[in-house]
Structure formats: C-alpha cells, structure tokens
Design a protein around this motif. Structure first.
Motif, short mmCIF file in Angstrom:
data_model
loop_
_atom_site.label_atom_id
_atom_site.label_comp_id
_atom_site.label_asym_id
_atom_site.label_seq_id
_atom_site.Cartn_x
_atom_site.Cartn_y
_atom_site.Cartn_z
N PHE A 70 30.11 61.25 61.15
CA PHE A 70 29.07 60.52 61.88
C PHE A 70 28.42 59.42 61.05
O PHE A 70 28.21 58.31 61.56
N SER A 126 35.25 54.11 66.15
CA SER A 126 36.07 55.21 65.67
C SER A 126 37.28 54.70 64.89
O SER A 126 37.65 55.27 63.85
N LEU A 157 30.33 63.30 69.05
CA LEU A 157 30.07 62.06 68.33
C LEU A 157 29.56 60.97 69.27
O LEU A 157 28.64 60.23 68.93
#
Length: 533
Positions: A70, A126, A157
């Motif tokens: 994260f 990502s 997430l």
C-alpha cells in the motif's frame, strides 16, 4: 502566415470549448487561479513534476492491517493521475490541456464512466508499483467493458485507496497522521456477492479476508459497486477537485472551514462505538444525500465532533423506549440508528452466539404514532458483512415508533409498543421491544418497503430474535437540526414548569371550588338554581 492564423483560430476554438465545459461545472475561476500559481511564467505552462507533486499524497498513515504494497501504491498516486488525465506539451502542461484534464475527470459523466476512470487509475498505480492485477480494458473508450478478475487483496487496496482520497478531500492541508479503518465488512460484501466461496467459508471468524485466494470477476465487481456503493468513484473525483482547489487557495480557505477536523479531540473517541470510521464511510459511499457532509466532517476527518452527533447510546443514557424517546424527541432531521445484537446458530442447534450489527437511516426524526410513517430511508447490514437495502417504491412503511398511551384507555387490539422498520404492524422486518432487550428480524418476504436480502449471514426464513448489546442513534441533520431539538426541549421544560404551578387563591377558595358545588347538589338535588349569566 495563413497557416499561423488558422492554427491560432483552431487553438482558440479548442480553448473556448474546454473553458465552456469547465464553466458549466462552476470550476473555471478556481482553475484559472490554480494554473496561475502552478505555471512557470516564462513558459506559461505547468512543469510536469510540479503537477505530479501537487496530486501526490504526503501525510503519514497507520493501521493494523496495512499491506506492504500500500505505501508503494500511494507513492505513485500523483504520477499516475497526471499521466492518465493530462497531455504534456512543450515546456509542460499548457492552459488548454490543464482544463481538458480537469474536464476528463470532473465533468458530468455517467456513473459507469466515472467507475471506469477510477479503475484505470487503480490499474496504472498498481502497474507502477509492480502489484500484479488480472484486469484489462477492451478498448480505450471511457465506458468500455472491463475483463479479468480481482482478488480480495486487490479489493482491499482499492477501497483503502478510495478511503485515503476521501480523507484527503476533507482535510485541506492533509496534515496529521492518517489512520486506515477496518474495511473487512466491505471486502466480505464483495466476496459473498461476487465470488464462488466454499461451503465451509466462515464470515463470522476473524480471518484475514485480504489473504483469501478467491477470484472475483470484474463484471460482477462493477455490478456490486453500482448496486451497493455507487458513490465510490466520487472519492477520486472529489480528491481531484480538492487538490486543485487547494493549489488555487494555498489551503487557506479550505483550512479555515476544516481547521477543527485535524486531530481527534473528541471525548467520545475513547468509547467503543458501533459506528466506526470504516462503517461510517461505507454508509457515506452508498448514496448521495445531505447526510454525507455530516458523515464526512464527523468521521472521515479524524472523528472531530462526534459528541455533537451522538443523540442516544443505550449503555450511556440507559435502556428502554422511555430513555430513548427523551433523547430523540424533537430532532427533526436524518437519524442513523444502529443495533448490535447476538443470536444462536439455529442451523446447528447449539448455543453459540453470533454477533451481528444492523441499522436504519431515516430522513426525519421519530414520532409517537401507532402506524408506519416516513418518506424515505435505508436499511443496512453493517456487520460482519456490509449490505444496503434502499427503498423499493412499492410501500412506505419506513418507520414505526409507538409508546404506551398516556391515558389508561382500554384497547381491544393494542398496537405493538417499540421501534420498527419495514413490514406491517405486528409483522415488522425489524422490531425493537420497549425494553431495548431484544430485536426481532424477519425475512424480507414480509416487507415491500425495503429491498430484499438478508440483514445478517445465514438469516433463514424464520424470525430471528437477538439479544441487544448496544443501541446507538446518530444525528446527521447538522447544527440546524440540533438547534431545533434544543429549542424544543427548552419549550417542553417551560411547559412542564408552568403545569407544576398552582393558583393558591383559587385553590383555597371554598365558595368557588367544584367540590362545594357537588356537595350542594347532593344535599338538596331538587333545589331550583338559577344560572348566573
């Protein structure tokens, strides 16, 4: 010369078109201020790194369930947003491309397009953070189909990223320590709605849902967002707008309106409230309504002002309908009532208690009536799995709140005494007894007011009676509703004080008393009496 004139007129037309779209959203003056402060005076363009830094997220954060990936995702937030929405020109991003970038994100678009933009940003972040995703877009169109699947860890997430953007939208200076809330109830909602879980999957346990290897199809996830949390994409759009507004004002105007939201100084923060930050945010993203501003200010902005919004709490103010009524009476605004209860496992025939939490959001205060009333509302399954049940539009049996009659009048068919939501009198979908000791939850088949669905996992068809451990009522009508209630209470106290006062002169006069008149009539009932005119 002619080519130059043609190019200038073409650029002018593009500029007018972009400015017209921005003006329709009311953001053009703010964009002009932001551009003037961010742009390089020599090139009249915003340097790419400056804009990336503007959209980056700076505050520190904490949380017991923060995955290692994260922080890396947040590091690429600013660069991914700029790459997705802004086109680089010579020397940086010029005025036209700056306005176009804002229009791409914040102009009026459909809900599906807004969700598509959020997913594209999440995929870009990502990829930059080397977090493998199994998602792909069929084309470059704004509303194209998304193929592939997500894992529960990816959903966690994405939700955490949206929470951070909600926090950043309500905290102008973005200072202080950001605490990530518990979002397991939302992840479980996605898993149970989109995934094919095994029969032995236990939603009641304390397992780490983000570590589960359950494939969640992208199409079903999109359907879950649109039906359960349709305002989730707004978190990104609000973050985008608030970032540029902060750049335009240097945080001065926003900081003055939200200065009290930095730092948790609420005395109620030490209590173990049913309504946690994660649960409040889940309700926040279910619908666009006037209560969202109060939820955002109270819970998302570090919990400041919780004391002012808590109307009733059974463990603090006492159990029972009387205590409840003394605190909610006179509140003319939206109210959120939450019930934490436990029930046995009826399927296995044992005495194992399963704890669950349900809630109801009303658009007005409670009234003492022996019939259902209300114009709108929502039911919520809050824990362990989150679901929302909006109105169906078929019936309007939203709220029922009935106290004992004040006079001792015989009623051959007395109405139920308690608080209820949905269903019909005597057959309510949710019914809280007058002692606030038990809550009865019935199957959705008897209710045509709220959407169908189980209010807690494995509810079954038979009525379930749960033991109440806590009841909370939160006022979401803002300062106006609270002031109206305070005025109502002061007026009631004044009336009560006036009724206690006795006119001693009249009370002490025997000649004028009704008792003397009755005595005279009984002593000589045949006496002729002339009425005084």
């Amino acid at each position: 010369m002619g080519a130059s004139t043609s190019a200038e007129s073409r650029v002018s037309a593009e500029q007018k078109e972009a400015e017209a779209v921005a003006a329709s959203t009311g953001a053009l003056p703010m964009l002009q201020k932001a551009f003037s402060k961010l742009a390089n005076p020599e090139t009249n363009a915003i340097p790419l790194e400056n804009l990336k830094q503007c959209f980056s997220f700076g505050p520190s954060y904490s949380g017991s369930t923060v995955p290692d990936s994260f922080p890396v995702l947040l590091d690429h937030l600013g660069s991914s947003i700029v790459d997705q929405f802004f086109v680089l020109d010579k020397g940086g991003i010029n005025w036209v491309e700056f306005v176009r970038g804002y229009n791409k994100c914040c102009a009026r678009v459909s809900a599906s397009v807004s969700l598509n933009m959020l997913m594209r940003v999440f995929v870009a972040i990502s990829e930059a953070a080397n977090v493998p995703l199994h998602l792909e877009f069929e084309s470059g169109e704004a509303d194209c189909k998304i193929n592939g699947h997500l894992l529960p860890s990816h959903v966690f997430l994405l939700l955490s990223l949206c929470w951070v953007m909600s926090w950043g939208s309500t905290n102008a200076k973005r200072e202080g320590n950001l605490s990530l809330p518990d979002l397991n109830h939302l992840v479980l909602s996605v898993i149970t709605s989109c995934g094919q879980v095994e029969s032995g999957f236990n939603v009641w346990g304390d397992c780490d849902v983000s570590s589960l290897e359950v494939q969640l199809p992208a199409g079903k996830f999109v359907t879950w967002v649109m039906s359960t949390v349709p305002c989730l994409p707004d978190c990104f759009r609000q973050y985008f707008h608030a970032t540029l507004q902060m750049a335009a004002t240097d945080g001065a105007e926003l900081a003055s309106s939200n200065s009290s939201s930095v730092g948790d100084t609420s005395s109620i923060a030490a209590y173990d409230c049913i309504l946690t930050k994660g649960r409040a945010w889940a309700i926040y993203i279910t619908q666009k309504s006037t209560v969202n501003e109060n939820i955002s200010r109270t819970f998302i902005s570090n919990g400041s002002g919780m004391d002012d919004n808590l109307v009733y709490r059974s463990s603090t103010h006492g159990r029972g309908l009387g205590r409840f009524w003394s605190h909610v009476e006179g509140y003319k605004g939206p109210l959120l009532i939450l019930i934490a209860a436990s029930s046995g496992d009826a399927h296995e025939g044992n005495s194992v208690n399963r704890k669950w939490t349900i809630g109801a959001l009303t658009d007005q205060g409670f009234e003492n009536k022996d019939i259902f009333y209300g114009n709108s509302g929502c039911l919520y399954s809050v824990g362990p799995v989150f679901h929302v049940f909006p109105p169906t539009g078929k019936e309007k049996n939203f709220v029922y709140s009935h106290l004992h009659p004040t006079g001792k009048v015989y009623q051959p068919h007395p109405k139920p005494v308690g608080v209820a939501f949905g269903g019909t009198p005597g057959n309510e979908r949710i019914f809280i007894d007058e002692d606030f000791a038990k809550v009865t939850v019935r199957h959705h088949a008897i209710d045509k007011t709220y959407r169908s669905g189980s209010l807690f996992p494995d509810q079954g068809f038979l009525p379930v009676e749960g033991l109440i451990s806590e009841v909370e009522v939160w006022g979401l009508g803002g300062k106006v509703a609270k002031d109206v209630q305070n005025s109502y209470k002061k007026r009631e106290e004044l009336f009560t004080e006036q009724r206690r006062k006795v006119d001693l002169k009249t009370f002490a006069s025997w000649e004028d008393s009704p008792e003397k008149m009755m005595m005279d009539m009984m002593s000589d009932p045949n006496a002729v009496r002339r009425e005084d005119r």
